[in-house]
Design a protein around this motif. Structure first.
Motif, mmCIF file in Angstrom:
data_model
loop_
_atom_site.group_PDB
_atom_site.id
_atom_site.type_symbol
_atom_site.label_atom_id
_atom_site.label_comp_id
_atom_site.label_asym_id
_atom_site.label_seq_id
_atom_site.Cartn_x
_atom_site.Cartn_y
_atom_site.Cartn_z
ATOM 1 N N PRO A 196 0.837 -1.212 0.000
ATOM 2 C CA PRO A 196 0.000 0.000 0.000
ATOM 3 C C PRO A 196 0.870 1.259 0.000
ATOM 4 O O PRO A 196 1.854 1.337 0.743
ATOM 5 C CB PRO A 196 -0.784 -0.116 1.319
ATOM 6 N N PRO A 197 0.557 2.245 -0.831
ATOM 7 C CA PRO A 197 1.309 3.503 -0.818
ATOM 8 C C PRO A 197 1.111 4.247 0.501
ATOM 9 O O PRO A 197 0.052 4.160 1.134
ATOM 10 C CB PRO A 197 0.694 4.286 -1.986
ATOM 11 N N VAL A 198 2.160 4.987 0.902
ATOM 12 C CA VAL A 198 2.091 5.772 2.136
ATOM 13 C C VAL A 198 2.483 7.216 1.828
ATOM 14 O O VAL A 198 3.232 7.488 0.891
ATOM 15 C CB VAL A 198 3.009 5.197 3.235
ATOM 16 N N GLY A 199 1.969 8.143 2.622
ATOM 17 C CA GLY A 199 2.342 9.543 2.491
ATOM 18 C C GLY A 199 1.608 10.242 1.359
ATOM 19 O O GLY A 199 0.811 9.645 0.626
ATOM 20 N N ASP A 200 1.897 11.534 1.208
ATOM 21 C CA ASP A 200 1.224 12.367 0.209
ATOM 22 C C ASP A 200 1.923 12.372 -1.142
ATOM 23 O O ASP A 200 1.332 12.777 -2.135
ATOM 24 C CB ASP A 200 1.136 13.812 0.713
ATOM 25 N N TRP A 201 3.191 11.936 -1.191
ATOM 26 C CA TRP A 201 3.995 12.070 -2.396
ATOM 27 C C TRP A 201 4.323 10.711 -3.006
ATOM 28 O O TRP A 201 4.570 9.737 -2.285
ATOM 29 C CB TRP A 201 5.300 12.798 -2.083
ATOM 30 N N VAL A 202 4.344 10.658 -4.341
ATOM 31 C CA VAL A 202 4.759 9.476 -5.094
ATOM 32 C C VAL A 202 5.868 9.900 -6.054
ATOM 33 O O VAL A 202 5.715 10.881 -6.786
ATOM 34 C CB VAL A 202 3.593 8.856 -5.881
ATOM 35 N N HIS A 203 6.971 9.167 -6.033
ATOM 36 C CA HIS A 203 8.093 9.474 -6.919
ATOM 37 C C HIS A 203 8.058 8.551 -8.129
ATOM 38 O O HIS A 203 7.824 7.345 -8.007
ATOM 39 C CB HIS A 203 9.423 9.300 -6.185
ATOM 40 N N MET A 204 8.276 9.118 -9.336
ATOM 41 C CA MET A 204 8.288 8.353 -10.573
ATOM 42 C C MET A 204 9.640 8.519 -11.264
ATOM 43 O O MET A 204 10.058 9.649 -11.566
ATOM 44 C CB MET A 204 7.170 8.824 -11.506
ATOM 45 N N ASP A 205 10.322 7.411 -11.486
ATOM 46 C CA ASP A 205 11.573 7.381 -12.237
ATOM 47 C C ASP A 205 11.227 6.824 -13.611
ATOM 48 O O ASP A 205 11.036 5.613 -13.773
ATOM 49 C CB ASP A 205 12.590 6.497 -11.514
ATOM 50 N N CYS A 206 11.100 7.702 -14.612
ATOM 51 C CA CYS A 206 10.489 7.352 -15.900
ATOM 52 C C CYS A 206 11.526 7.323 -17.021
ATOM 53 O O CYS A 206 12.454 8.128 -17.052
ATOM 54 C CB CYS A 206 9.415 8.377 -16.280
ATOM 55 N N ARG A 207 11.299 6.402 -17.960
ATOM 56 C CA ARG A 207 12.160 6.313 -19.139
ATOM 57 C C ARG A 207 11.345 5.741 -20.294
ATOM 58 O O ARG A 207 10.540 4.830 -20.099
ATOM 59 C CB ARG A 207 13.380 5.440 -18.859
ATOM 60 N N THR A 208 11.547 6.252 -21.506
ATOM 61 C CA THR A 208 10.879 5.755 -22.697
ATOM 62 C C THR A 208 11.903 5.160 -23.658
ATOM 63 O O THR A 208 12.937 5.783 -23.932
ATOM 64 C CB THR A 208 10.096 6.879 -23.403
ATOM 65 N N HIS A 209 11.622 3.956 -24.154
ATOM 66 C CA HIS A 209 12.467 3.278 -25.138
ATOM 67 C C HIS A 209 11.686 3.195 -26.446
ATOM 68 O O HIS A 209 10.479 2.934 -26.449
ATOM 69 C CB HIS A 209 12.821 1.863 -24.661
ATOM 70 N N LEU A 210 12.385 3.395 -27.586
ATOM 71 C CA LEU A 210 11.752 3.376 -28.897
ATOM 72 C C LEU A 210 12.320 2.238 -29.738
ATOM 73 O O LEU A 210 13.525 1.956 -29.700
ATOM 74 C CB LEU A 210 11.976 4.703 -29.622
ATOM 75 N N SER A 211 11.434 1.582 -30.519
ATOM 76 C CA SER A 211 11.873 0.569 -31.470
ATOM 77 C C SER A 211 12.175 1.227 -32.810
ATOM 78 O O SER A 211 11.951 2.430 -32.994
ATOM 79 C CB SER A 211 10.782 -0.494 -31.641
ATOM 80 N N ASP A 212 12.678 0.423 -33.780
ATOM 81 C CA ASP A 212 12.983 0.975 -35.089
ATOM 82 C C ASP A 212 11.817 0.845 -36.057
ATOM 83 O O ASP A 212 11.974 1.109 -37.257
ATOM 84 C CB ASP A 212 14.237 0.315 -35.672
ATOM 85 N N ASP A 213 10.624 0.436 -35.558
ATOM 86 C CA ASP A 213 9.460 0.307 -36.442
ATOM 87 C C ASP A 213 8.221 1.014 -35.895
ATOM 88 O O ASP A 213 7.097 0.594 -36.127
ATOM 89 C CB ASP A 213 9.160 -1.163 -36.737
ATOM 90 N N GLY A 214 8.437 2.102 -35.138
ATOM 91 C CA GLY A 214 7.324 2.964 -34.771
ATOM 92 C C GLY A 214 6.602 2.633 -33.490
ATOM 93 O O GLY A 214 5.506 3.151 -33.253
#
Length: 260
Positions: free
Chosen positions: A215-233
């Motif tokens: 279960p999440p706790v506290g008022d804040w949520v941290h997001m460590d985000c990354r996007t990967h792209l393929s060679d076909d869209g």
């Protein structure tokens, strides 16, 4: 912010909800961002699961743009069970499903004699970073969430580490739960970590899966985000979720990548 709506949704009858301006998407002012509908369906699925069960994973399919109009929530049990349960929910708008979700609930039990690494989050920055969001922040959803970047440099395409705090309740008259707080922001992984300039490229997630350890706790949520792209869209946006208690879970979004 005093001009915010009282909640993302106003209850207007049995399983009926009126979306407020806080649900507004940056891509279309008449559509909803995917985060609030995800949290609303999870809220209904969680209520139907009963005591002693905790939502472990939710998979959401966006069946097209989500109109910012009154919606009905329908929940159906798929796989009943005392220890593991699968159910699905639909957000019905104008008589048609706009969002579909499936959630696995797992029964809680005794503490096991082992635990994974704690993965503490980075410190919370003292103030919001400028130019963090991929669009002007005068749209409803962007205003309803507070965003603080771990990296205070000006926003550029690529990986992002961001603290988030939802400013208003999910449903008017109800307290904001840790589950709702997390799922309202989970669908932002793609937008926060765009790999290509927004003005030139589309990056559209037709679905989103969130898996939660606890279960999440506290008022804040941290997001460590990354996007990967393929060679076909195609692409894949991912985010590791943390809160003040440490590691929380994972988000994954498949992406359609096209030049505008």
């Amino acid at each position: 912010m005093s001009d915010l709506p009282e909640a993302f949704y106003l209850p207007v009858g049995d399983d009926l909800y009126e979306p407020t301006r806080a649900t507004q998407s940056p891509w279309d002012g008449d559509a909803q961002h995917g985060g609030p509908p995800t949290a609303l369906l999870a809220h209904a699925l969680d209520a139907a699961a009963g005591p002693g069960m905790r939502l472990a994973r939710i998979g959401v399919d966006f069946l097209g743009p989500i109109p910012r109009r009154p919606a009905r929530v329908e929940v159906t049990e798929v796989r009943p069970g005392r220890r593991i349960r699968l159910a699905q929910a639909h957000l019905i708008i104008d008589g048609r499903p706009a969002v579909s979700a499936q959630a696995w609930h797992i029964a809680t039990g005794p503490t096991p004699p082992a635990a994974g690494p704690p993965l503490p989050p980075p410190p919370l920055p003292a103030a919001p970073a400028e130019h963090l969001l991929p669009a002007p922040s005068d749209w409803g959803y962007g205003q309803a969430v507070e965003w603080r970047s771990t990296d205070q440099a000006p926003r550029a395409p690529g990986a992002a580490q961001v603290w988030t705090r939802v400013r208003i309740p999910l449903i008017a008259g109800e307290d904001l739960t840790g589950l709702a707080r997390t799922l309202i922001v989970a669908d932002s992984a793609n937008g926060l970590s765009l790999a290509l300039p927004l003005q030139e490229w589309l990056s559209i997630p037709p679905a989103m899966t969130t898996t939660l350890l606890r279960p999440p706790v506290g008022d804040w949520v941290h997001m460590d985000c990354r996007t990967h792209l393929s060679d076909d869209g195609l692409g894949l946006a991912r985010a590791t979720l943390r809160d003040p208690g440490g590691y929380l879970g994972e988000v994954a979004q498949p992406l359609l990548i096209r030049r505008r």
